[in-house]
Motif scaffolding. Structure first.
Motif, short mmCIF file in Angstrom:
data_model
loop_
_atom_site.label_atom_id
_atom_site.label_comp_id
_atom_site.label_asym_id
_atom_site.label_seq_id
_atom_site.Cartn_x
_atom_site.Cartn_y
_atom_site.Cartn_z
N UNK A 82 0.84 -1.20 0.00
CA UNK A 82 0.00 0.00 0.00
C UNK A 82 0.87 1.25 0.00
N UNK A 83 0.60 2.15 -0.96
CA UNK A 83 1.35 3.40 -1.09
C UNK A 83 0.38 4.57 -1.03
N UNK A 84 0.56 5.40 0.00
CA UNK A 84 -0.26 6.60 0.18
C UNK A 84 0.64 7.83 0.36
N UNK A 85 1.78 7.81 -0.27
CA UNK A 85 2.76 8.88 -0.12
C UNK A 85 2.27 10.18 -0.75
N UNK A 86 2.80 11.31 -0.21
CA UNK A 86 2.57 12.64 -0.79
C UNK A 86 1.09 12.99 -0.89
N UNK A 102 -3.17 -6.29 9.44
CA UNK A 102 -2.07 -6.82 10.24
C UNK A 102 -1.55 -8.18 9.74
N UNK A 103 -2.37 -8.97 9.05
CA UNK A 103 -1.96 -10.33 8.70
C UNK A 103 -1.07 -10.41 7.48
N UNK A 104 -1.34 -9.56 6.45
CA UNK A 104 -0.65 -9.76 5.17
C UNK A 104 0.16 -8.57 4.69
N UNK A 105 -0.03 -7.39 5.24
CA UNK A 105 0.66 -6.21 4.74
C UNK A 105 2.16 -6.34 4.91
N UNK A 106 2.90 -6.12 3.82
CA UNK A 106 4.36 -6.20 3.83
C UNK A 106 5.03 -4.87 3.52
N UNK A 107 4.38 -4.05 2.70
CA UNK A 107 4.95 -2.78 2.26
C UNK A 107 3.96 -1.66 2.55
N UNK A 108 4.42 -0.62 3.27
CA UNK A 108 3.55 0.51 3.59
C UNK A 108 4.36 1.79 3.47
N UNK A 109 3.95 2.64 2.52
CA UNK A 109 4.60 3.92 2.29
C UNK A 109 3.64 5.04 2.63
N UNK A 110 3.91 5.74 3.73
CA UNK A 110 3.09 6.86 4.19
C UNK A 110 3.90 8.16 4.21
N UNK A 111 4.99 8.21 3.48
CA UNK A 111 5.88 9.36 3.52
C UNK A 111 5.21 10.62 2.98
N UNK A 135 7.75 3.15 5.52
CA UNK A 135 8.29 4.48 5.25
C UNK A 135 7.34 5.54 5.78
N UNK A 136 7.78 6.32 6.77
CA UNK A 136 7.01 7.46 7.26
C UNK A 136 7.85 8.73 7.22
N UNK A 137 8.76 8.82 6.27
CA UNK A 137 9.63 9.98 6.13
C UNK A 137 8.80 11.25 5.94
N UNK A 138 9.27 12.34 6.56
CA UNK A 138 8.67 13.67 6.38
C UNK A 138 7.20 13.70 6.76
N UNK A 139 6.94 13.33 8.01
CA UNK A 139 5.64 13.52 8.62
C UNK A 139 5.85 14.34 9.90
N UNK A 140 4.95 14.20 10.86
CA UNK A 140 5.07 14.91 12.14
C UNK A 140 4.90 13.93 13.30
N UNK A 141 5.40 12.72 13.10
CA UNK A 141 5.21 11.66 14.08
C UNK A 141 5.98 11.99 15.35
N UNK A 142 5.30 11.88 16.49
CA UNK A 142 5.88 12.24 17.78
C UNK A 142 6.06 10.99 18.65
N UNK A 143 6.73 11.20 19.77
CA UNK A 143 6.91 10.11 20.72
C UNK A 143 8.15 9.28 20.43
N UNK A 144 8.24 8.13 21.06
CA UNK A 144 9.39 7.26 20.90
C UNK A 144 9.26 6.43 19.62
N UNK A 145 10.38 5.87 19.18
CA UNK A 145 10.37 5.02 18.00
C UNK A 145 9.56 3.75 18.27
#
Length: 304
Positions: A82-86, A102-111, A135-145
């Protein structure tokens, strides 16, 4: 045109414009892969689409001005990719999305969105047990990794608002090849991180890591790129880096490293870029003992 047997539809990177009525794909019951990214389209999604759409395995919806996770994803239990980037998705990654995929997802791009975090339990554990690329590059994610699954190969989370340091659990990720955690992290550089046999790309620039650089490449390794610039690292370069025989790019600029010129890196066969600017290197650069030092070096920065 009757396309009811169609399984793959790839229309990415064209100049299509206008509105896509997502309801039209309900007629293509066998459609498993849909690539619509890289156009000038907008989506029209009806709220009751969940039960009528085909069960996608690969879905690319980058750059569609989406402001939230499409509700039809709640019924997409077969998603692998699943790609939802930009887009312009705000807020947290919703828990219903985690449960549905949760069972099958292998690739997730939310950058390149405006995500602020994960709607999850207090343990901060990602639920996707088969995830290999996140991939969550260039978001505003807060908290610990987050705590990553053992299957992860590529984790890119630079340019967010994470706080704290890197958990030692990252050192147990045996398949991790790419790690990008630039910006805002702090603490002591994890001593075991540079000795992963699978890790190829390590980007930890623009953080506040302190202490000495660990013995990178002390064991069998695959490192090709290391960027530790703009931290607060001290001491000398570890001599174990002479074992990084696949290393092509090394950036240690803008730290507090106090050492002489690392001429011993000249034996690395594919080394192409050495950036040491704004540190405390001193003494002579010196003449190489042979004519075969740094055989492929293209970039060297010793300024400041």
């Amino acid at each position: 045109m009757n396309l009811t047997q169609l399984t793959d539809l790839v229309l990415s990177s064209n100049k299509f414009n206008g509105i896509v009525d997502f309801d039209k794909f309900s007629k293509l019951g066998n459609l498993a892969s849909l690539h619509l990214s890289g156009n000038q389209l907008s989506l029209q999604i009806k709220p009751d689409l969940n039960a009528t759409l085909p069960k996608f395995e690969h879905l690319w919806l980058d750059s569609y001005n989406l402001t939230e996770f499409p509700e039809f994803l709640n019924n997409q239990h077969e998603l692998i990719d699943l790609h939802l980037s930009a887009n312009k998705i705000h807020g947290q990654i919703p828990k219903w999305f985690w449960n549905a995929t949760r069972e099958k997802l292998e690739v997730l791009d939310l950058s390149y969105n405006f995500l602020t975090g994960f709607d999850q339990n207090s343990l901060n554990i990602l639920p996707w047990k088969n995830m290999v690329y996140f991939n969550v590059v260039s978001n505003r994610v807060q908290g610990s990794l987050p705590v990553l699954p053992q299957s992860i190969i590529d984790f890119e989370a630079g340019n967010n608002d994470f706080t704290g340091g890197i958990s030692p659990l990252f050192c147990n990720l045996n398949y991790l090849r790419v790690l990008d955690l630039s910006n805002n992290l702090r603490g002591i550089f994890p001593q075991c991180l540079g000795n992963s046999s699978a890790l190829e790309i390590l980007r930890l620039h623009n953080n506040c890591f302190q202490g000495n650089i660990p013995q990178i490449c002390a064991n069998k390794n695959s490192l090709k790129m290391v960027d530790l610039s703009y931290n607060q690292l001290q001491g000398k370069l570890p001599s174990s880096m002479a074992n990084c025989i696949k290393l092509e790019f090394l950036n240690l600029g803008n730290n507090h490293i106090n050492d002489i010129f690392p001429s011993w890196l000249g034996s690395l066969p594919v080394f192409r870029a050495l950036l040491l600017r704004s540190n405390r290197f001193h003494g002579e650069i010196g003449k190489p003992p042979t004519n075969h030092e740094f055989p492929n070096l293209c970039i060297i920065d010793l300024s400041y």
